[in-house]
Enzyme design. Sequence first.
Site, PDB file in Angstrom:
ATOM      1  N   LYS A   1      73.312  37.509  14.686  1.00 45.00           N
ATOM      2  CA  LYS A   1      73.394  36.153  15.252  1.00 45.00           C
ATOM      3  C   LYS A   1      73.275  36.125  16.784  1.00 45.00           C
ATOM      4  O   LYS A   1      72.544  35.292  17.335  1.00 45.00           O
ATOM      5  CB  LYS A   1      74.702  35.488  14.799  1.00 45.00           C
ATOM      6  CG  LYS A   1      74.750  33.987  15.033  1.00 45.00           C
ATOM      7  CD  LYS A   1      73.775  33.205  14.177  1.00 45.00           C
ATOM      8  CE  LYS A   1      74.392  32.812  12.860  1.00 45.00           C
ATOM      9  NZ  LYS A   1      73.387  32.232  11.939  1.00 45.00           N
TER      10      LYS A   1
ATOM     11  N   ASP B   1      68.306  50.669  39.714  1.00 44.59           N
ATOM     12  CA  ASP B   1      67.322  50.847  38.639  1.00 44.59           C
ATOM     13  C   ASP B   1      66.016  51.443  39.174  1.00 44.59           C
ATOM     14  O   ASP B   1      65.294  52.113  38.443  1.00 44.59           O
ATOM     15  CB  ASP B   1      67.025  49.511  37.944  1.00 44.59           C
ATOM     16  CG  ASP B   1      68.046  49.233  36.844  1.00 44.59           C
ATOM     17  OD1 ASP B   1      68.565  50.208  36.261  1.00 44.59           O
ATOM     18  OD2 ASP B   1      68.322  48.055  36.576  1.00 44.59           O
TER      19      ASP B   1
ATOM     20  N   THR C   1      71.634  37.985  18.705  1.00 45.94           N
ATOM     21  CA  THR C   1      70.214  38.176  19.038  1.00 45.94           C
ATOM     22  C   THR C   1      69.443  36.884  18.775  1.00 45.94           C
ATOM     23  O   THR C   1      68.618  36.449  19.589  1.00 45.94           O
ATOM     24  CB  THR C   1      69.630  39.345  18.214  1.00 45.94           C
ATOM     25  OG1 THR C   1      70.323  40.525  18.594  1.00 45.94           O
ATOM     26  CG2 THR C   1      68.143  39.514  18.439  1.00 45.94           C
TER      27      THR C   1
ATOM     28  N   HIS D   1      69.253  61.983  52.325  1.00 46.06           N
ATOM     29  CA  HIS D   1      69.716  61.906  50.934  1.00 46.06           C
ATOM     30  C   HIS D   1      68.711  62.570  50.002  1.00 46.06           C
ATOM     31  O   HIS D   1      67.864  61.884  49.410  1.00 46.06           O
ATOM     32  CB  HIS D   1      69.914  60.440  50.527  1.00 46.06           C
ATOM     33  CG  HIS D   1      71.085  59.802  51.176  1.00 46.06           C
ATOM     34  ND1 HIS D   1      72.360  59.887  50.666  1.00 46.06           N
ATOM     35  CD2 HIS D   1      71.195  59.097  52.326  1.00 46.06           C
ATOM     36  CE1 HIS D   1      73.195  59.240  51.457  1.00 46.06           C
ATOM     37  NE2 HIS D   1      72.518  58.742  52.476  1.00 46.06           N
TER      38      HIS D   1
ATOM     39  N   TYR E   1      81.164  49.303  44.663  1.00 47.93           N
ATOM     40  CA  TYR E   1      81.917  48.883  43.476  1.00 47.93           C
ATOM     41  C   TYR E   1      81.342  47.619  42.849  1.00 47.93           C
ATOM     42  O   TYR E   1      81.532  47.340  41.689  1.00 47.93           O
ATOM     43  CB  TYR E   1      83.390  48.663  43.825  1.00 47.93           C
ATOM     44  CG  TYR E   1      84.154  49.956  43.835  1.00 47.93           C
ATOM     45  CD1 TYR E   1      84.177  50.772  42.700  1.00 47.93           C
ATOM     46  CD2 TYR E   1      84.821  50.391  44.958  1.00 47.93           C
ATOM     47  CE1 TYR E   1      84.850  51.977  42.691  1.00 47.93           C
ATOM     48  CE2 TYR E   1      85.511  51.594  44.963  1.00 47.93           C
ATOM     49  CZ  TYR E   1      85.520  52.386  43.824  1.00 47.93           C
ATOM     50  OH  TYR E   1      86.184  53.581  43.826  1.00 47.93           O
TER      51      TYR E   1
ATOM     52  N   CYS F   1      74.676  63.471  54.244  1.00 49.02           N
ATOM     53  CA  CYS F   1      74.814  62.335  55.147  1.00 49.02           C
ATOM     54  C   CYS F   1      76.212  62.305  55.764  1.00 49.02           C
ATOM     55  O   CYS F   1      76.500  63.134  56.614  1.00 49.02           O
ATOM     56  CB  CYS F   1      74.428  61.037  54.425  1.00 49.02           C
ATOM     57  SG  CYS F   1      73.845  59.791  55.589  1.00 49.02           S
ATOM     58  N   LEU F   2      77.115  61.426  55.305  1.00 49.39           N
ATOM     59  CA  LEU F   2      78.472  61.476  55.852  1.00 49.39           C
ATOM     60  C   LEU F   2      79.064  62.872  55.643  1.00 49.39           C
ATOM     61  O   LEU F   2      79.820  63.371  56.475  1.00 49.39           O
ATOM     62  CB  LEU F   2      79.360  60.423  55.162  1.00 49.39           C
ATOM     63  CG  LEU F   2      80.769  60.315  55.730  1.00 49.39           C
ATOM     64  CD1 LEU F   2      80.757  59.708  57.121  1.00 49.39           C
ATOM     65  CD2 LEU F   2      81.654  59.471  54.817  1.00 49.39           C
TER      66      LEU F   2
ATOM     67  N   GLU G   1      69.089  63.615  47.115  1.00 51.68           N
ATOM     68  CA  GLU G   1      69.248  63.225  45.709  1.00 51.68           C
ATOM     69  C   GLU G   1      68.280  62.113  45.306  1.00 51.68           C
ATOM     70  O   GLU G   1      67.965  61.951  44.131  1.00 51.68           O
ATOM     71  CB  GLU G   1      70.707  62.792  45.434  1.00 51.68           C
ATOM     72  CG  GLU G   1      71.148  61.465  46.054  1.00 51.68           C
ATOM     73  CD  GLU G   1      71.678  61.593  47.488  1.00 51.68           C
ATOM     74  OE1 GLU G   1      71.288  62.549  48.174  1.00 51.68           O
ATOM     75  OE2 GLU G   1      72.453  60.710  47.917  1.00 51.68           O
TER      76      GLU G   1
HETATM   77  N1  GLN Z   1      78.512  56.243  57.489  1.00 50.82           N
HETATM   78  C1  GLN Z   1      77.571  57.225  57.970  1.00 50.82           C
HETATM   79  C2  GLN Z   1      76.502  56.604  58.837  1.00 50.82           C
HETATM   80  O1  GLN Z   1      76.261  55.427  58.770  1.00 50.82           O
HETATM   81  C3  GLN Z   1      76.928  57.972  56.810  1.00 50.82           C
HETATM   82  C4  GLN Z   1      76.050  57.134  55.985  1.00 50.82           C
HETATM   83  C5  GLN Z   1      75.745  57.737  54.651  1.00 50.82           C
HETATM   84  O2  GLN Z   1      76.422  58.667  54.228  1.00 50.82           O
HETATM   85  N2  GLN Z   1      74.741  57.212  53.961  1.00 50.82           N
HETATM   86  O3  GLN Z   1      75.880  57.311  59.575  1.00 50.82           O
END
Ligand code: GLN
Length: 546
Positions: A188, A71, A190, A518, A54, A383-384, A520
Amino acid sequence: MARYIFITGGVVSSLGKGLMAASLAALLQARGYKVRIRKFDPYLNVDPGTMSPYQHGEVYVTDDGAETDLDLGHYERFTGVSARQSDNITSGRVYQDIIAKERRGDYLGATVQVIPHVTDAIKAFALDDQDDHDFILCEIGGTVGDIESLPFIEAIRQLRNDLPVDQTCLVHVTLVPYISAAGELKTKPTQHSVRELTSLGVQPNVLLCRCEHPLPETERAKIALFCNVRKDAVIQALDASSIYAVPLQYHGEGLDDEVLRHFGLLEAAKSPDLAIWDDIVDRYENPEGEVTIGVVGKYVGLPDAYKSLNEALVHGGMANRVKVRIKWIDAEIFEQDDSDIAAQLEPMHGILVPGGFGERGSEGKIASVRFARERNVPFFGICLGMQMACIEGARNTAGIDGASSTEFGATNEPVVGIITEWMSKEGLQKRSADTDLGGTMRLGAYEAVLAHNSQVSQIYGGATQISERHRHRYEVNSAYMERLEAGGLVFSGMSPDGLLPEIVERPDHPWFVGVQFHPELKSKPFDPHPLFARFIAAALQQSRLV
Ligand code: GLN
């Protein structure tokens, strides 16, 4: 030696400097230049790894295991150039290095100061690891005028003198607001922002003016006059229809031409080959269908927390020429007694449980996995999300009632537990529950071996070994694998030493895949990740059934 393009922002934050840097790099690349993009973050955290999503949005992980600013994800998605640890620096990291050196006595009795020690460290970072690039783009986080960005602006000022004449360019991104009561765009802010920059000794060469209404010639001339910039170098940057339209739009406004003209390269430069961007925009703006994906997560109030995931789903849509509508669902609502999970999830053509941390919402995620499994809805766990799929499978298909993760507290059935040892390129890594939180997860690219004839090996085009990026502290406990497999889950991807579960799937389900990594993070609009492409294809299939 590389030429340097510095990118600063003025007036307000959230002007899209990162996208602008990524788009400019893509445009230079389209003319045959080799580019790299770096981000300087003025905050005092050593990296964003310990920050709440967040606060900071997603943490983007590189192949070499750095936890970086989101980024860098834009940079990679727009250029295809893999980001590295050496592409992101924070004030925290600079100070950490300087203080470690001071404690070692490396400064030989000198007084350690912001100028020259901090600025030298920033300059060294900018100049490091250049390879044979034609352009290095350096984006400075924050807004000109922030106290914490001063050493970075000062380092740029010095670098512009240190480097050969005509080897640096400064693009300043500003806002030209529209005052509806007056019916006018206002220049202004800018002017003030450029004055602030020049008072620090840095004159911008190109101004990229973000505006919601077209910038009239008179206002452009006024900005040029007051900001000491050529009129052609005042570029109008109207809001784009999508982030993918930005490179073509900025090209249309002359951004890359102006930057090349500044370097004296325009005459000799090739005209850009923008065919891939035309195709990307066409696929995005002219879909031939639509699917709805329910993402059941925790940080759903801030889409930036799942930036790469959002983009990878869009890329999966592009691969299938469909629009992907994402419904962000807070997993906690499924934990309330009166929650009607079926009513929420029945309209979904696919259900995705993304990465995350902590116990909050975990029962809601597990309930979503169960819904997807029982109702044959395409399911993707990341992952999780994979860990939740294993806990769901343990409880409901393998008869392990108390299955849980040690991340959520002590449990008698640790189907998911902390990883205490694993092999990395640097050798054996060891961790315990007391290890510091910052930078200590299993991070970066690791290989996985895929089972022959598995669904995932087919998804990866018949590959038997893949490399994907990781960021986790817990893993599915291999001691439970046999019992989970008896319940129908198949472990179709494992670490090369056969110790860490990397992928699970359910062959008796239309599309059910969980991955410990991951994917993605590696998806690109011009090269959608196969897992996302196939998940969306499965969702499309599902949309035809319901
Ligand atoms: N919390 C889980 C772990 O640390 C999954 C981490 C995640 O989803 N990036 O293994």
